[in-house]
Design an enzyme around this catalytic site. Structure first.
Site, PDB file in Angstrom:
ATOM      1  N   GLY A  75       0.758  -1.240   0.000  1.00  0.00           N
ATOM      2  CA  GLY A  75       0.000   0.000   0.000  1.00  0.00           C
ATOM      3  C   GLY A  75       0.791   1.295   0.000  1.00  0.00           C
ATOM      4  N   TRP A  78       2.065   2.933  -2.544  1.00  0.00           N
ATOM      5  CA  TRP A  78       1.600   3.831  -3.609  1.00  0.00           C
ATOM      6  C   TRP A  78       0.259   4.458  -3.202  1.00  0.00           C
ATOM      7  CZ3 TRP A  78       2.620   2.597  -9.478  1.00  0.00           C
ATOM      8  CH2 TRP A  78       3.989   2.512  -9.681  1.00  0.00           C
ATOM      9  N   ASP A 111      -6.022  -5.411  -4.970  1.00  0.00           N
ATOM     10  CA  ASP A 111      -4.941  -6.409  -4.902  1.00  0.00           C
ATOM     11  C   ASP A 111      -5.536  -7.778  -4.564  1.00  0.00           C
ATOM     12  OD1 ASP A 111      -1.608  -6.004  -4.569  1.00  0.00           O
ATOM     13  OD2 ASP A 111      -2.412  -7.943  -3.935  1.00  0.00           O
ATOM     14  N   ASP A 134      -8.929  -9.724  -8.315  1.00  0.00           N
ATOM     15  CA  ASP A 134      -7.987  -9.958  -9.413  1.00  0.00           C
ATOM     16  C   ASP A 134      -8.251  -8.916 -10.502  1.00  0.00           C
ATOM     17  OD1 ASP A 134      -6.651 -10.977 -11.633  1.00  0.00           O
ATOM     18  OD2 ASP A 134      -7.087 -13.059 -11.102  1.00  0.00           O
ATOM     19  N   ASP A 185       1.614  -1.173 -10.074  1.00  0.00           N
ATOM     20  CA  ASP A 185       2.974  -1.603  -9.732  1.00  0.00           C
ATOM     21  C   ASP A 185       2.997  -3.125  -9.652  1.00  0.00           C
ATOM     22  OD1 ASP A 185       5.627  -1.306  -8.919  1.00  0.00           O
ATOM     23  OD2 ASP A 185       5.117  -1.133  -6.803  1.00  0.00           O
ATOM     24  N   LYS A 193       4.250  -0.645 -14.155  1.00  0.00           N
ATOM     25  CA  LYS A 193       5.577  -1.267 -14.156  1.00  0.00           C
ATOM     26  C   LYS A 193       5.766  -2.133 -15.401  1.00  0.00           C
ATOM     27  CE  LYS A 193       6.831  -3.968 -10.594  1.00  0.00           C
ATOM     28  NZ  LYS A 193       7.381  -3.687  -9.254  1.00  0.00           N
TER      29      LYS A 193
HETATM   30  N1  SAM Z   1       2.744  -0.738  -5.210  1.00  0.00           N
HETATM   31  C1  SAM Z   1       2.760  -1.566  -4.029  1.00  0.00           C
HETATM   32  C2  SAM Z   1       3.258  -0.717  -2.879  1.00  0.00           C
HETATM   33  O1  SAM Z   1       3.761   0.365  -3.149  1.00  0.00           O
HETATM   34  O2  SAM Z   1       3.100  -1.128  -1.733  1.00  0.00           O
HETATM   35  C3  SAM Z   1       3.616  -2.799  -4.214  1.00  0.00           C
HETATM   36  C4  SAM Z   1       3.005  -3.772  -5.178  1.00  0.00           C
HETATM   37  S1  SAM Z   1       3.745  -5.351  -5.110  1.00  0.00           S
HETATM   38  C5  SAM Z   1       5.291  -5.058  -5.866  1.00  0.00           C
HETATM   39  C6  SAM Z   1       2.919  -6.265  -6.364  1.00  0.00           C
HETATM   40  C7  SAM Z   1       1.509  -6.694  -6.019  1.00  0.00           C
HETATM   41  O3  SAM Z   1       0.883  -7.161  -7.217  1.00  0.00           O
HETATM   42  C8  SAM Z   1       1.387  -7.836  -5.021  1.00  0.00           C
HETATM   43  O4  SAM Z   1       0.810  -7.379  -3.830  1.00  0.00           O
HETATM   44  C9  SAM Z   1       0.482  -8.859  -5.731  1.00  0.00           C
HETATM   45  O5  SAM Z   1      -0.484  -9.448  -4.877  1.00  0.00           O
HETATM   46  C10 SAM Z   1      -0.187  -7.993  -6.777  1.00  0.00           C
HETATM   47  N2  SAM Z   1      -0.763  -8.733  -7.923  1.00  0.00           N
HETATM   48  C11 SAM Z   1      -0.138  -9.570  -8.771  1.00  0.00           C
HETATM   49  N3  SAM Z   1      -1.020 -10.065  -9.678  1.00  0.00           N
HETATM   50  C12 SAM Z   1      -2.229  -9.510  -9.402  1.00  0.00           C
HETATM   51  C13 SAM Z   1      -3.536  -9.621  -9.977  1.00  0.00           C
HETATM   52  N4  SAM Z   1      -3.765 -10.406 -11.043  1.00  0.00           N
HETATM   53  N5  SAM Z   1      -4.556  -8.907  -9.433  1.00  0.00           N
HETATM   54  C14 SAM Z   1      -4.325  -8.119  -8.347  1.00  0.00           C
HETATM   55  N6  SAM Z   1      -3.122  -7.970  -7.759  1.00  0.00           N
HETATM   56  C15 SAM Z   1      -2.085  -8.655  -8.272  1.00  0.00           C
END
Ligand code: SAM
Length: 299
Positions: A53, A55, A87, A106, A131, A171
């Site tokens: 969280g 961002w 998320d 999702d 991200d 990203k």
């Molecule tokens: N931007 C966040 C922060 O600043 O705290 C960090 C994000 S983290 C690098 C990547 C996130 O992408 C993970 O929490 C993962 O659960 C989520 N993610 C991956 N595939 C996803 C999907 N299909 N739907 C929702 N979330 C997804």
């Protein structure tokens, strides 16, 4: 995986802790904004793949600061500024300065897009950030491919929820397919740049696409499949059948000429190095019976 000593030494890791951010990634979004001013004029934002969280924390803080003046001038309420975080994972709440609405789901699901629009009172977002990162396998080609698919999924849901003229920041892993992804973004946005914030490690292939001025192709109807499939289908390549019904059909079997004068002809050019060359060598001095036996054994 626990924090390595490298993470602990990292300046952004320490600064994130000092500034109350849940992850060092917060600085990536702040540095992108410094150059691209992505928060200007924005009061409805979606944070895709938001957990844990950081961002969303940046969005809550910066949208509050940016909208403060217009709030007092236009009698706007804090509730007119809306942020949604999506998320797969649960995320600790963010209630201030602007409350972040959380959707655990999702980003490939249409229901998530519909819930976002409902929260915005049937209005669309002006900014979508993502991200997202899949679990890395350590195999670079596979990681790059999965990341590109997640980016396309993010673009796809964005085509449902972003207002014309809006911005999309996501990203990307810079690899072989970067140019293709760039072209796919260009179908929907007038301007696309790739940004590498200094808080993103140089050793990482991570970067961010910054897409401005959302302008989908005319008559584009968002669907939950690869957005480029629907956006580009008006450019279907013509399929031309050559020949007519009187020609021989290559899927049919025809009998040989029946006057008994059929003469076998060798093919004009045999394969130079066929896969079966070795077995031919081995069997050339054997009788037909033995050849057949050996062939059966090797299959
Ligand atoms: N931007 C966040 C922060 O600043 O705290 C960090 C994000 S983290 C690098 C990547 C996130 O992408 C993970 O929490 C993962 O659960 C989520 N993610 C991956 N595939 C996803 C999907 N299909 N739907 C929702 N979330 C997804």
């Amino acid at each position: 995986m626990g924090k390595t000593s490298k993470d602990k030494r990292d300046i952004y890791y320490r600064q994130a802790k000092e500034n109350g951010y849940r992850a060092r990634s917060a600085f990536k979004l702040l540095q992108i904004d410094k150059v691209f001013h992505i928060f200007d004029g924005v009061s409805r934002v979606v944070d895709l793949c938001a957990a844990p969280g950081s961002w969303s924390q940046v969005l809550s803080k910066r949208l509050y600061e940016n909208n403060c003046i217009s709030m007092s001038e236009n009698n706007l309420d804090k509730d007119d500024v809306k942020i949604v975080a999506v998320d797969l994972q649960a995320m600790a709440p963010i209630n201030a300065p602007i409350c972040v609405k959380q959707l655990q789901g999702d980003i490939t699901q249409l229901s998530v897009a519909n819930e976002i629009i409902a929260y915005f009172d049937d209005k669309k977002a002006q900014l979508v950030v993502c991200d997202g990162a899949p679990d890395v396998t350590g195999l670079h080609d596979i990681d790059e491919y999965i990341q590109s698919q997640l980016l396309l999924a993010a673009l796809n849901i964005t085509t449902h929820i972003l207002a014309n003229g809006g911005k999309f920041v996501a990203k990307i892993f810079r690899g072989k397919d970067t140019s293709l992804l760039y072209s796919q973004m260009r179908v929907f946005f007038k301007k696309v740049s790739i940004a590498k914030p200094s808080s993103s490690r140089n050793s990482s292939i991570e970067a961010f696409v910054v897409c401005e001025n959302y302008s989908p192709p005319d008559n584009y109807v968002p669907q939950m499949i690869d957005p480029n499939t629907t956006a580009l289908d008006k450019n279907i390549v013509p399929f031309v059948v050559c020949g007519d019904l009187g020609n021989l059909d290559s899927d049919m079997s025809y009998s040989l000429i029946s006057d008994g004068k059929y003469e076998y002809k060798e093919v004009l050019q045999k394969p130079i190095s066929p896969a079966y060359k070795e077995i031919l060598e081995k069997t050339k001095n054997l009788s037909l019976k033995h050849q057949n036996y050996l062939l059966k054994e090797t299959h």
